[in-house]
Write an enzyme that holds these catalytic residues in place. Structure first.
Site, mmCIF file in Angstrom:
data_model
loop_
_atom_site.group_PDB
_atom_site.id
_atom_site.type_symbol
_atom_site.label_atom_id
_atom_site.label_comp_id
_atom_site.label_asym_id
_atom_site.label_seq_id
_atom_site.Cartn_x
_atom_site.Cartn_y
_atom_site.Cartn_z
ATOM 1 N N SER A 144 3.758 -2.789 3.467
ATOM 2 C CA SER A 144 3.591 -2.107 4.751
ATOM 3 C C SER A 144 2.156 -1.586 4.852
ATOM 4 C CB SER A 144 4.570 -0.923 4.822
ATOM 5 O OG SER A 144 4.306 -0.087 5.923
ATOM 6 N N TYR A 157 9.738 6.510 2.845
ATOM 7 C CA TYR A 157 9.313 5.150 3.177
ATOM 8 C C TYR A 157 7.929 4.871 2.589
ATOM 9 C CZ TYR A 157 8.508 0.955 6.018
ATOM 10 O OH TYR A 157 8.246 -0.334 6.422
#
Length: 252
Positions: A144, A157
């Site tokens: 990410s 996350y």
């Protein structure tokens, strides 16, 4: 040259294949010739993905597993291997929870880490053992932009995606000698369910778009080329790399 990117006679397991990035990757691998084992958390969750692959004369099957359940993840690996050698693993299944760090529920922290990190490692471990015996394999983890930065109100996350980048490099260091390439794709800002809250926030959406040199959010299909490249023999000397597919976000 096209043979470099062919996935004929290869089998790929793709988690999170029911929608979004995982669905697009599964469809792309099937189009390149792979038999794709599409995994999702719900029975019949991948019916749209399987239908799209079938419509293009591809080959796919569905498997089901709750990635937050370690036993279920191990069972998923066993079921996949029972169908024959798995040449390609794409760890795309993921989840996100948003809350200020000082109020972040530990239950949600553990769930995010279990789904995004633990499941990816366990599947890599189980399928990687067979790849070592066969002296060939491809593992693609989905990282990410938050593998590079901290984000806002997504501490679990962010932690999981930093860790995915590290695990990618760690496994590559150990398994490159066995002709196994372990790499990651770091998507930029893509239009998916996980980013729905950001897309709905007018101010943040505008700020994000303004920083992307391509001047748009990514669509899931924008990952197709990167996924096929990292799954194919075209990337046989690429290992431990985190490939940003971000419209230029990191370069800004």
């Amino acid at each position: 040259m096209t043979e470099l990117f062919s996935l004929n006679n290869k089998t790929a397991l793709v988690t999170g294949a029911s929608r979004g990035l995982g669905q697009a990757i599964a469809i792309a691998l099937a189009a390149a010739g792979a038999k794709v084992l599409c995994a999702s958390s719900q029975p019949n969750g991948c019916h749209e993905t399987l239908a799209a692959i079938a419509a293009a004369n591809g080959n796919a099957l569905e498997l089901t597993a709750d990635l937050s359940d370690e036993v279920a993840v191990a069972t998923l690996a066993d079921k996949a291997l029972a169908l024959g050698p798995v040449h390609i693993l794409v760890n795309c299944g993921g989840t996100i929870f948003r809350a200020p760090a000082h109020q972040f529920p530990m239950q949600e922290w553990h769930k995010v880490i279990a789904v995004n990190l633990d499941a990816a490692f366990l599947l890599s471990q189980r399928l990687g053992a067979q790849m070592i015996e066969r002296k060939q394999g491809k593992i693609i983890n989905i990282a990410s932009m938050l593998s590079y930065s901290g984000g806002i109100t997504v501490p679990a996350y962010t932690a999981s995606k930093h860790a995915i980048a590290g695990v990618t490099k760690a496994l590559a260091n150990e398994w490159a000698q066995h002709n196994i390439q372990v790499n990651a794709i770091a998507p930029g800002y893509f239009s998916t369910d996980n980013t729905a809250a950001l897309q709905a926030d007018t101010a943040r959406n505008a700020a994000i778009t303004a920083r992307i040199p391509a001047a748009r959010w990514g669509e899931p299909e924008d990952l197709a080329g990167a996924a096929v490249f990292l799954a194919s023999q075209a990337s046989d000397y690429v290992n431990g790399h985190v490939l940003a597919v971000d419209g230029g976000w990191l370069a800004r």
